[in-house]
Design a protein around this motif. Structure first.
Motif, PDB file in Angstrom:
ATOM      1  N   LYS A   1     -10.416   7.660   3.320  1.00  0.00           N
ATOM      2  CA  LYS A   1      -9.225   6.099   4.261  1.00  0.00           C
ATOM      3  C   LYS A   1      -8.482   6.509   4.772  1.00  0.00           C
ATOM      4  CE  LYS A   1      -9.526   1.483   3.698  1.00  0.00           C
ATOM      5  NZ  LYS A   1      -9.160   0.349   2.929  1.00  0.00           N
ATOM      6  N   THR A   2      -8.000   6.012   5.494  1.00  0.00           N
ATOM      7  CA  THR A   2      -6.780   5.714   6.469  1.00  0.00           C
ATOM      8  C   THR A   2      -6.044   4.567   6.375  1.00  0.00           C
ATOM      9  OG1 THR A   2      -6.849   7.834   7.546  1.00  0.00           O
ATOM     10  CG2 THR A   2      -6.220   6.596   8.419  1.00  0.00           C
ATOM     11  N   VAL A   3      -5.220   4.216   5.774  1.00  0.00           N
ATOM     12  CA  VAL A   3      -4.399   2.745   5.691  1.00  0.00           C
ATOM     13  C   VAL A   3      -3.954   2.563   7.549  1.00  0.00           C
ATOM     14  CG1 VAL A   3      -2.450   1.675   5.150  1.00  0.00           C
ATOM     15  CG2 VAL A   3      -3.098   3.522   3.586  1.00  0.00           C
ATOM     16  N   THR A   4      -4.605   1.367   7.248  1.00  0.00           N
ATOM     17  CA  THR A   4      -4.079   1.200   8.933  1.00  0.00           C
ATOM     18  C   THR A   4      -2.907   0.146   9.449  1.00  0.00           C
ATOM     19  OG1 THR A   4      -6.580  -0.321   8.739  1.00  0.00           O
ATOM     20  CG2 THR A   4      -6.793   1.908   9.822  1.00  0.00           C
ATOM     21  N   ASN A   5      -2.377  -0.623   7.950  1.00  0.00           N
ATOM     22  CA  ASN A   5      -1.762  -1.719   8.197  1.00  0.00           C
ATOM     23  C   ASN A   5      -0.345  -0.902   7.176  1.00  0.00           C
ATOM     24  OD1 ASN A   5      -0.279  -3.471   8.261  1.00  0.00           O
ATOM     25  ND2 ASN A   5      -1.779  -5.096   7.156  1.00  0.00           N
ATOM     26  N   TRP A   6       0.176  -0.627   7.459  1.00  0.00           N
ATOM     27  CA  TRP A   6       1.322   0.118   6.762  1.00  0.00           C
ATOM     28  C   TRP A   6       2.222  -1.500   6.012  1.00  0.00           C
ATOM     29  CZ3 TRP A   6       3.256   4.894   5.845  1.00  0.00           C
ATOM     30  CH2 TRP A   6       2.732   6.519   6.484  1.00  0.00           C
ATOM     31  N   GLN A   7       2.061  -2.369   5.524  1.00  0.00           N
ATOM     32  CA  GLN A   7       2.803  -3.411   4.820  1.00  0.00           C
ATOM     33  C   GLN A   7       2.496  -3.647   3.607  1.00  0.00           C
ATOM     34  OE1 GLN A   7       2.091  -7.119   7.386  1.00  0.00           O
ATOM     35  NE2 GLN A   7       2.713  -6.105   8.774  1.00  0.00           N
ATOM     36  N   GLY A   8       3.215  -4.186   2.811  1.00  0.00           N
ATOM     37  CA  GLY A   8       2.800  -4.894   1.458  1.00  0.00           C
ATOM     38  C   GLY A   8       3.306  -3.180   1.076  1.00  0.00           C
ATOM     39  N   ILE A   9       2.050  -2.796   0.041  1.00  0.00           N
ATOM     40  CA  ILE A   9       2.044  -1.715  -1.017  1.00  0.00           C
ATOM     41  C   ILE A   9       2.444  -0.664  -0.494  1.00  0.00           C
ATOM     42  CG2 ILE A   9      -0.349  -0.805  -1.661  1.00  0.00           C
ATOM     43  CD1 ILE A   9       2.799  -1.060  -4.036  1.00  0.00           C
ATOM     44  N   HIS A  10       2.174  -0.403   0.494  1.00  0.00           N
ATOM     45  CA  HIS A  10       1.483   0.327   1.527  1.00  0.00           C
ATOM     46  C   HIS A  10       3.241   0.863   2.612  1.00  0.00           C
ATOM     47  CE1 HIS A  10      -2.737   0.703   0.940  1.00  0.00           C
ATOM     48  NE2 HIS A  10      -2.794  -0.055   1.408  1.00  0.00           N
ATOM     49  N   SER A  11       4.039   0.200   2.039  1.00  0.00           N
ATOM     50  CA  SER A  11       5.158   0.622   3.120  1.00  0.00           C
ATOM     51  C   SER A  11       6.353   0.945   2.058  1.00  0.00           C
ATOM     52  CB  SER A  11       5.890  -0.712   3.505  1.00  0.00           C
ATOM     53  OG  SER A  11       5.990  -2.170   2.612  1.00  0.00           O
ATOM     54  N   VAL A  12       6.092   0.428   0.746  1.00  0.00           N
ATOM     55  CA  VAL A  12       7.172   1.607  -0.248  1.00  0.00           C
ATOM     56  C   VAL A  12       7.110   2.895  -0.404  1.00  0.00           C
ATOM     57  CG1 VAL A  12       7.474   1.537  -2.832  1.00  0.00           C
ATOM     58  CG2 VAL A  12       5.912  -0.655  -2.188  1.00  0.00           C
ATOM     59  N   PRO A  13       6.874   3.871  -0.222  1.00  0.00           N
ATOM     60  CA  PRO A  13       7.667   5.360   0.510  1.00  0.00           C
ATOM     61  C   PRO A  13       8.058   5.125   1.607  1.00  0.00           C
ATOM     62  CG  PRO A  13       4.760   4.977  -0.659  1.00  0.00           C
ATOM     63  CD  PRO A  13       5.012   3.651  -0.073  1.00  0.00           C
ATOM     64  N   LEU A  14       8.473   4.051   2.469  1.00  0.00           N
ATOM     65  CA  LEU A  14       8.863   4.254   3.848  1.00  0.00           C
ATOM     66  C   LEU A  14      10.265   4.650   3.060  1.00  0.00           C
ATOM     67  CD1 LEU A  14       6.877   2.621   6.113  1.00  0.00           C
ATOM     68  CD2 LEU A  14       6.951   4.476   6.231  1.00  0.00           C
ATOM     69  N   VAL A  15      10.568   3.667   1.845  1.00  0.00           N
ATOM     70  CA  VAL A  15      12.139   3.061   1.802  1.00  0.00           C
ATOM     71  C   VAL A  15      12.880   4.113   1.128  1.00  0.00           C
ATOM     72  CG1 VAL A  15      13.858   1.949   0.797  1.00  0.00           C
ATOM     73  CG2 VAL A  15      11.955   0.684   0.975  1.00  0.00           C
ATOM     74  N   PRO A  16      12.641   5.159   0.042  1.00  0.00           N
ATOM     75  CA  PRO A  16      13.094   6.729  -0.370  1.00  0.00           C
ATOM     76  C   PRO A  16      13.428   7.084   0.864  1.00  0.00           C
ATOM     77  CG  PRO A  16      11.094   6.047  -1.369  1.00  0.00           C
ATOM     78  CD  PRO A  16      10.895   5.011  -0.658  1.00  0.00           C
ATOM     79  N   LEU A  17      12.396   7.243   1.718  1.00  0.00           N
ATOM     80  CA  LEU A  17      12.124   8.213   3.038  1.00  0.00           C
ATOM     81  C   LEU A  17      13.499   8.359   3.900  1.00  0.00           C
ATOM     82  CD1 LEU A  17      10.695  10.588   3.981  1.00  0.00           C
ATOM     83  CD2 LEU A  17       9.256   9.113   4.893  1.00  0.00           C
ATOM     84  N   ARG A  18      13.369   7.106   4.278  1.00  0.00           N
ATOM     85  CA  ARG A  18      14.450   6.239   5.451  1.00  0.00           C
ATOM     86  C   ARG A  18      15.812   6.579   4.226  1.00  0.00           C
ATOM     87  NH1 ARG A  18      14.061   0.676   5.122  1.00  0.00           N
ATOM     88  NH2 ARG A  18      16.247   1.143   4.095  1.00  0.00           N
ATOM     89  N   ILE A  19      15.801   5.635   3.523  1.00  0.00           N
ATOM     90  CA  ILE A  19      17.558   6.345   2.559  1.00  0.00           C
ATOM     91  C   ILE A  19      17.964   7.433   2.918  1.00  0.00           C
ATOM     92  CG2 ILE A  19      18.800   5.761   0.543  1.00  0.00           C
ATOM     93  CD1 ILE A  19      16.702   2.678   0.916  1.00  0.00           C
ATOM     94  N   MET A  20      17.019   8.235   2.437  1.00  0.00           N
ATOM     95  CA  MET A  20      17.598   9.953   1.987  1.00  0.00           C
ATOM     96  C   MET A  20      16.778  10.712   2.291  1.00  0.00           C
ATOM     97  SD  MET A  20      18.025  10.024  -1.228  1.00  0.00           S
ATOM     98  CE  MET A  20      18.278  11.467  -1.098  1.00  0.00           C
ATOM     99  N   THR A  21      16.418  10.496   3.991  1.00  0.00           N
ATOM    100  CA  THR A  21      17.338  11.383   5.509  1.00  0.00           C
ATOM    101  C   THR A  21      18.219  10.809   5.756  1.00  0.00           C
ATOM    102  OG1 THR A  21      14.291  11.150   5.327  1.00  0.00           O
ATOM    103  CG2 THR A  21      15.940  11.707   7.356  1.00  0.00           C
TER     104      THR A  21
END
Length: 221
Positions: free
Chosen positions: A59-79
């Motif tokens: 299954k592909t996540v279609t809504n990047w909100q809630g728990i699905h948005s958590v990986p974006l935080v370290p990715l954005r900060i470290m990049t």
């Protein structure tokens, strides 16, 4: 007498009730004394292993909100943090005119491969440094993320062009090189990350999300 016989003839016949034995395969649900529920849906809960190996594996996540948005935080900060030093060659801040690092960038990168740009190549080198230095800071903070990611994406596209012009594709995707990675590999990966944040925005734990929650008039779903 005749009438009585006619009444008896038309009277309904009563069939005696026959008691059927209840088999063990009857549809009556059995109750577990430790789990007093007859609902079969309640007897099996989805586990983490089910999510890994079950249908949701595909299954592909279609809504990047809630728990699905958590990986974006370290990715954005470290990049963003990893990008800052690329814009400060030759000093602490960006655009260190006159330093060997800045002059070398102009001589060995800008002059041979970007001489088609209008104006001063030193000015373009300074713009490159400012974009990577302040763009990295803004991306890490999640402030003005979309314009910061776009400016960083442009610099990475320039870096990919430079490496492909200098050494080519190096046998991509099956070629082997001495330093174990293609020269264009790093800016290509950075560029794809910047493209995602330019397209989707900062995500949670960002200044942009705080500003948007205070000025937006849209109703959250």
């Amino acid at each position: 007498m005749t009438c009585l016989c006619q009444v008896v003839a038309f009277a309904p016949r009563c069939t005696p009730n026959v008691l059927q034995p209840i088999s063990s395969s009857s549809q009556i649900p059995s109750l577990n004394p430790l789990h007093m529920s007859a609902d079969p849906d309640d007897t099996k809960k989805e586990t983490t292993w089910d999510r890994i190996t079950g249908p949701k594996l595909f299954k592909t996540v279609t809504n990047w909100q809630g728990i699905h948005s958590v990986p974006l935080v370290p990715l954005r900060i470290m990049t963003g943090l990893l990008m800052i030093h690329h814009g400060s060659e030759g000093g602490i801040g960006p655009a260190n005119f006159g330093t060997p690092e800045f002059n070398g960038f102009v001589e060995y990168v800008m002059t041979p491969y970007f001489s088609f740009l209008p104006g001063s190549l030193e000015l373009w080198s300074a713009v490159h440094d400012y974009a990577e230095f302040f763009g990295g800071i803004c991306l890490a903070l999640g402030f003005l993320t979309r314009p910061a990611a776009l400016s960083l994406l442009v610099t990475m596209m320039g870096a990919v062009y430079f490496h492909l012009s200098a050494v080519g594709a190096q046998g991509f995707p099956l070629g082997h090189v001495s330093n174990y990675s293609y020269d264009f590999e790093e800016p290509m990966l950075y560029g794809l990350i910047f493209f995602m944040f330019w397209f989707n925005g900062a995500g949670p734990l960002s200044i942009d999300s705080i500003i948007y929650s205070n000025i937006s008039q849209e109703e959250e779903d």
